[in-house]
Design a protein around this motif. Structure first.
Motif, PDB file in Angstrom:
ATOM      1  N   GLU A 269      23.597  30.213  -9.250  1.00 35.28           N
ATOM      2  CA  GLU A 269      22.764  30.763  -8.192  1.00 35.28           C
ATOM      3  C   GLU A 269      23.253  30.279  -6.835  1.00 35.28           C
ATOM      4  N   LEU A 270      23.661  29.005  -6.770  1.00 31.40           N
ATOM      5  CA  LEU A 270      24.170  28.460  -5.507  1.00 31.40           C
ATOM      6  C   LEU A 270      25.442  29.191  -5.096  1.00 31.40           C
ATOM      7  N   ILE A 271      26.345  29.347  -6.069  1.00 34.38           N
ATOM      8  CA  ILE A 271      27.599  30.036  -5.762  1.00 34.38           C
ATOM      9  C   ILE A 271      27.316  31.477  -5.367  1.00 34.38           C
ATOM     10  N   GLY A 272      26.516  32.166  -6.191  1.00 35.18           N
ATOM     11  CA  GLY A 272      26.194  33.568  -5.924  1.00 35.18           C
ATOM     12  C   GLY A 272      25.525  33.733  -4.575  1.00 35.18           C
ATOM     13  N   GLY A 273      24.605  32.822  -4.245  1.00 40.38           N
ATOM     14  CA  GLY A 273      23.894  32.873  -2.980  1.00 40.38           C
ATOM     15  C   GLY A 273      24.847  32.779  -1.814  1.00 40.38           C
ATOM     16  N   VAL A 275      28.045  33.337  -1.824  1.00 42.04           N
ATOM     17  CA  VAL A 275      28.954  34.493  -1.790  1.00 42.04           C
ATOM     18  C   VAL A 275      28.258  35.683  -1.140  1.00 42.04           C
ATOM     19  N   LEU A 276      27.013  35.916  -1.558  1.00 44.08           N
ATOM     20  CA  LEU A 276      26.260  37.044  -0.993  1.00 44.08           C
ATOM     21  C   LEU A 276      26.077  36.887   0.506  1.00 44.08           C
ATOM     22  N   ARG A 277      25.786  35.628   0.924  1.00 43.69           N
ATOM     23  CA  ARG A 277      25.595  35.361   2.356  1.00 43.69           C
ATOM     24  C   ARG A 277      26.892  35.638   3.110  1.00 43.69           C
ATOM     25  N   LEU A 278      27.987  35.232   2.485  1.00 43.81           N
ATOM     26  CA  LEU A 278      29.296  35.460   3.106  1.00 43.81           C
ATOM     27  C   LEU A 278      29.535  36.955   3.299  1.00 43.81           C
TER      28      LEU A 278
ATOM     29  N   GLY B 311      16.055  38.691  -5.177  1.00 43.79           N
ATOM     30  CA  GLY B 311      17.180  38.061  -4.472  1.00 43.79           C
ATOM     31  C   GLY B 311      17.834  36.972  -5.283  1.00 43.79           C
ATOM     32  N   THR B 312      17.000  36.038  -5.763  1.00 42.04           N
ATOM     33  CA  THR B 312      17.590  34.922  -6.525  1.00 42.04           C
ATOM     34  C   THR B 312      18.229  35.403  -7.806  1.00 42.04           C
ATOM     35  N   SER B 313      17.616  36.404  -8.435  1.00 48.06           N
ATOM     36  CA  SER B 313      18.189  36.795  -9.720  1.00 48.06           C
ATOM     37  C   SER B 313      19.526  37.498  -9.522  1.00 48.06           C
ATOM     38  N   VAL B 314      19.666  38.269  -8.437  1.00 46.72           N
ATOM     39  CA  VAL B 314      20.968  38.868  -8.159  1.00 46.72           C
ATOM     40  C   VAL B 314      21.990  37.769  -7.889  1.00 46.72           C
TER      41      VAL B 314
END
Lengths: 280, 343, 251
Positions: A269-273, A275-278, B311-314
């Motif tokens: 989730e941290l990585i995905g978060g 990446v998405l923010r980027l 959001g978090t799940s994505v």
């Protein structure tokens, strides 16, 4: 236990059991850095791994993913055959599948929505079960492939398992190969002379298994005699192994640390978060 | 009915491992006192025999399917309960390690379900009691079948309880019982027949074998054993639930995250409420839910759903995918390096 | 050296089921002798061997191994000086690895671990299989198993080697190797066997047993050439002493 096999498949079943046992056994005699690690350390790290993986609640998926690093690391650096292990995992999956597949039926509340599609708790927990299953089974198979059964027996003994227990475990493993081949020969002989299912009934079974049992007991007596001939007096002495070295301790610390990190932080989730923010 | 690691919780796995380890230690101690050092090789080789014998199948009349032996009862008949227990525990270990037939943390459950019941309950209280001193063909068959069925029924029920207590499967108690018990009625019948066939053969050809084994069945201090096992279970159970509650992001936290409320009402199934009452009384696993059911109260309070926002799940899915890819790539690199090294 | 002498006098043994396995067995084997015990199946060879290391205690008659009469009390001493090699190596090699198996005896003799390790290496080197030291036992070939089985016994430095069918189920090359190996030993050797060609190579003396009794005891080449005697005991001349089927020569 009931088996969905036809009688004709039985020959191959024995042979494949024997083959699987022998192949896993053979894999454990390779010489790689992972094979050389202290077996106690490998056993403990594996148990910690399993404990951490099953400690998640049943709806957890993303936090389980980083744990795949451990089996992949072991399989890759211990030079274990990926396809073979994967097939073994598939082969034993029906039980988990059978229990897990009920979850979607009994637990149909939508708990997450992804891109507007609702996913029920049952499906989430079903995937969680399957993921756990793959993780735990692969890791256990990897443990035996990189350690070998006898070393696990030694490890258990040094970690405090009763000696009687670990010794007879070693005996069991030693004679599995002898007895399985003996059994395979007898069953082959039976199957070659059985026609239309005749000769495969429970009575013949009793005679075959019974005479194998008697032979087994006689063998145990000869083994006992062989032990006595070499000074056995009720206590088996085991040659002590060396203490863990730097590599063992490093392996232990690194993986335990990683397990703790994976358990506390939702790494994907941290990585995905980020990446998405980027991207945004 | 081998339990897999994927379906149990640490508390259940740990408790059962503690119970089985205790029984292994106790049986080992008992065997050591016996001084019959012949049994050491015999146990090991008998374990190997059971393993091999499981590969001999026989056809079951009128069904077209085939069966084989489980082994716990037969081992107890030949070796007596203590040695049989160690032997069956070893067989289960080999199956777990080599064939992933049952998990490594679930080994405690499996040893208990398939070892404790046949060796320490069914053999002394059913098989021995009913067989008595006189043997006859029909008696051996009937008693073996009965003993095997009872053993497997208790074992299967134990699987149900352990799975429910773990709370990973969502199967309701009633359905699970209906799923497990009838199958194991059939399996028990087959197991009993197979055991009887072997026992009968040995009885006819080498009856003296039975005398060797069954001298050590008396004197199991059941009361003491049950009490010490309960204490052991409480201590370990307590330890694990402490472990679970000591980490705020442990079980409850994630339950809260998922369901919106840390304490879910148990559903109407009476077993849970009874269990829960029992649990509160004994402080077995304080505030550790036996079955975090979602279809209870949470359904009424809509605002608690979905607690996990999109959001978090994505993010979770994207990140999970990245993590997975990273793991695979590292694996491939390690493997590649290996190949180069060995060339 | 009196302590290597094996002396049997009037040894009889009857099994609980009434089977008379040994009748009036008497012989004297001195230090360094290599003796073959031959006879048909059920002639009593195995029962006799089991007496030689105190596994069976003499019922009537006496048996002395070195300075000790065989009895329950002396069995422990006797097993130290008599090394027993079994017919089925799988029975003899019960430990998981070659090292553990060869170390089993010395560990039971309470040697310190360093000495045990040295003994294991030395013994394996003697029999020429030091490279197998860390191999798991169940992964050895038939010939390797037999060699290691002999090593497990040699590591206890016995004075007398007793072997039951050492060449059975070996392929010709492993058999030849084993015979060459046994030739190098200076122990007193007692070998029960059906392999009469090996007897011809290894043993200067042969004892024939028939229905629990000794019917011949003497020089191997005399006995192995005695067609009548061999036939009477359910045996045949060694192949080497028989005629050639190709060129048709009769003996």
């Amino acid at each position: 236990m009931l088996l969905p096999f036809n009688c004709e498949d039985i020959i191959s079943k024995i042979e494949s059991t024997l083959f699987n046992l022998g192949y896993m056994d053979l894999l454990s005699y390779q010489d790689t850095p992972v094979h050389r690690l202290d077996s106690r350390i490998k056993l403990i790290v594996t148990l910690c791994f399993l404990l951490t993986v099953i400690s998640f609640d049943r709806y957890e998926i993303s936090m389980l993913i980083p744990f795949i690093f451990y089996p992949i690391y072991i399989i890759a650096s211990a030079n274990l055959p990926v396809a073979y292990l994967f097939k073994k995992v598939l082969y034993v999956s029906p039980f988990a599948l059978m229990i897990g597949i009920f979850n979607p039926f009994f637990d149909d509340k939508i708990i997450i929505t992804v891109f507007g599609i609702g996913i029920t708790g049952g499906w989430v927990s079903f995937f969680s079960i399957m993921l756990r299953f793959v993780l735990t089974v692969t890791t256990v198979l990897a443990l035996i492939g990189c350690t070998g059964f006898n070393n696990i027996c030694y490890a258990m003994n040094r970690l405090g398992a009763p000696k009687v227990f670990s010794i007879q475990l070693m005996f069991l493993y030693r004679y599995i190969f002898v007895l399985a081949e003996e059994t395979a020969r007898v069953v082959r002989a039976r199957n070659l002379r059985s026609f239309n299912g005749k000769g495969k009934g429970v009575k013949i079974y009793g005679a075959i298994a019974g005479s194998l049992l008697i032979r087994t007991i006689n063998r145990a007596q000869r083994i006992h005699y062989a032990m006595i001939c070499r000074g056995f007096n009720g206590d088996i002495k085991i040659f002590k192994s060396n203490n863990p070295g730097v590599a063992d301790i490093a392996f232990f610390i690194i993986w335990i640390f990683l397990f703790i990190v994976f358990r506390i932080f939702n790494v994907p989730e941290l990585i995905g978060g980020s990446v998405l923010r980027l991207i945004q | 009915m081998h339990m897999a690691d994927a379906l149990i919780s640490p508390a259940v796995g740990g408790t059962m491992i503690a119970a089985s380890a205790g029984l292994i230690a106790y049986s080992s101690k008992k065997l050591k006192e016996e001084i019959d050092d012949k049994k050491i090789p015999l146990m090991g080789v008998m374990g190997a025999f059971i393993f091999a014998a499981q590969m001999i199948n026989f056809t079951i009349p009128a069904t077209g399917s085939s069966g084989h032996i489980g082994g716990g009862l037969l081992l107890a008949i030949i070796l007596g309960p203590y040695a049989a227990f160690l032997s069956i525990a070893s067989v289960l270990m080999v199956q777990a390690l080599f064939f992933a037939d049952g998990g490594l943390l679930a080994i405690g459950c499996n040893i208990f379900n398939l070892g404790f019941f046949p060796c320490f309950i069914v053999y002394p209280f059913i098989y021995k009691k009913l067989i008595g001193d006189s043997f006859s063909k029909s008696k051996i068959v009937i008693v073996s079948v009965l003993a095997a069925i009872i053993g497997l029924q208790i074992g299967a029920f134990s699987v149900v309880l352990e799975t429910l207590a773990s709370g990973i499967s969502a199967l309701p108690f009633g359905t699970f019982v209906l799923l497990m018990q009838p199958i194991h009625l059939a399996i028990g019948f087959v197991e009993g027949l197979a055991t009887a066939a072997v026992v009968l053969f040995i009885y006819r050809s080498q009856p003296e074998l039975f005398n060797v084994a069954s001298t050590t069945t008396t004197g199991f201090p059941y009361k003491k054993a049950v009490i010490s096992m309960l204490v052991l279970a409480l201590v370990t159970g307590g330890m694990f639930s402490w472990f679970a509650s000591a980490f705020p992001d442990g079980l409850e936290w994630s339950m809260e995250k998922v369901a919106g409320s840390p304490e879910l009402e148990s559903p109407e199934h009476s077993i849970y409420t009874t269990m829960k009452n029992l649990q509160e009384k004994t402080a077995f696993f304080p505030d550790y839910n036996f079955k975090p059911s979602t279809d209870a109260k949470a359904a009424e309070g809509d605002e608690s759903w979905p607690a996990v926002n999109a959001g978090t799940s994505v993010a979770g899915i994207v990140g999970g995918f990245i993590t997975l890819m990273a793991a695979v790539i590292i694996g491939v690199i390690l493997k590649k390096r290996k190949v180069v090294e060995s060339v | 050296m009196s302590h290597h002498i094996i002396q049997s006098h009037g040894l009889c043994y009857t099994y609980p089921d009434g089977n008379k396995a040994l009748r009036e067995i008497s012989f004297l084997i001195t230090h360094g002798e290599s003796v073959a015990i031959i006879g048909a199946n059920g002639a009593g060879k195995s029962t006799l061997l089991m007496h030689l290391n105190g596994h069976i205690i003499p019922q009537t008659g006496t048996l002395r191994i070195g300075d000790y009469p065989v009895s329950k009390e002396t069995a422990h001493h006797i097993r130290r000086s008599v090394g027993m090699v079994f017919q089925d190596s799988d029975d003899q090699l019960f430990m998981p690895t070659v090292f553990d198996d060869v170390a089993f005896g010395p560990l039971n003799l309470d040697f310190p671990h360093e000495e045990v390790e040295e003994r294991v290496r030395k013994t394996l080197e003697t029999v020429g299989v030091l490279h197998l030291i860390n191999r798991p036992t169940h992964r050895l070939s038939g010939g390797e198993k037999r060699t290691v089985a002999i090593a497990t016994v040699l590591s206890m430095t016995p004075d007398i080697l007793v072997m039951d069918e050492p060449t059975s189920s070996l392929d010709p090359r492993s058999r030849r190797r084993l015979i060459e190996l046994l030739k190098t030993f200076h122990h007193t050797k007692i070998i029960a066997t059906h392999d009469l060609d090996m007897v011809f190579d290894l043993c200067e003396r042969t004892i024939i047993m028939n229905e629990g009794a000794i019917i011949a005891d003497g020089n191997s080449s005399d006995i192995l050439n005695n067609k009548e005697l061999l036939k009477k005991s359910g045996l045949e001349k060694p192949l080497r002493l028989q005629g050639c089927p190709v060129c048709g020569t009769e003996e």
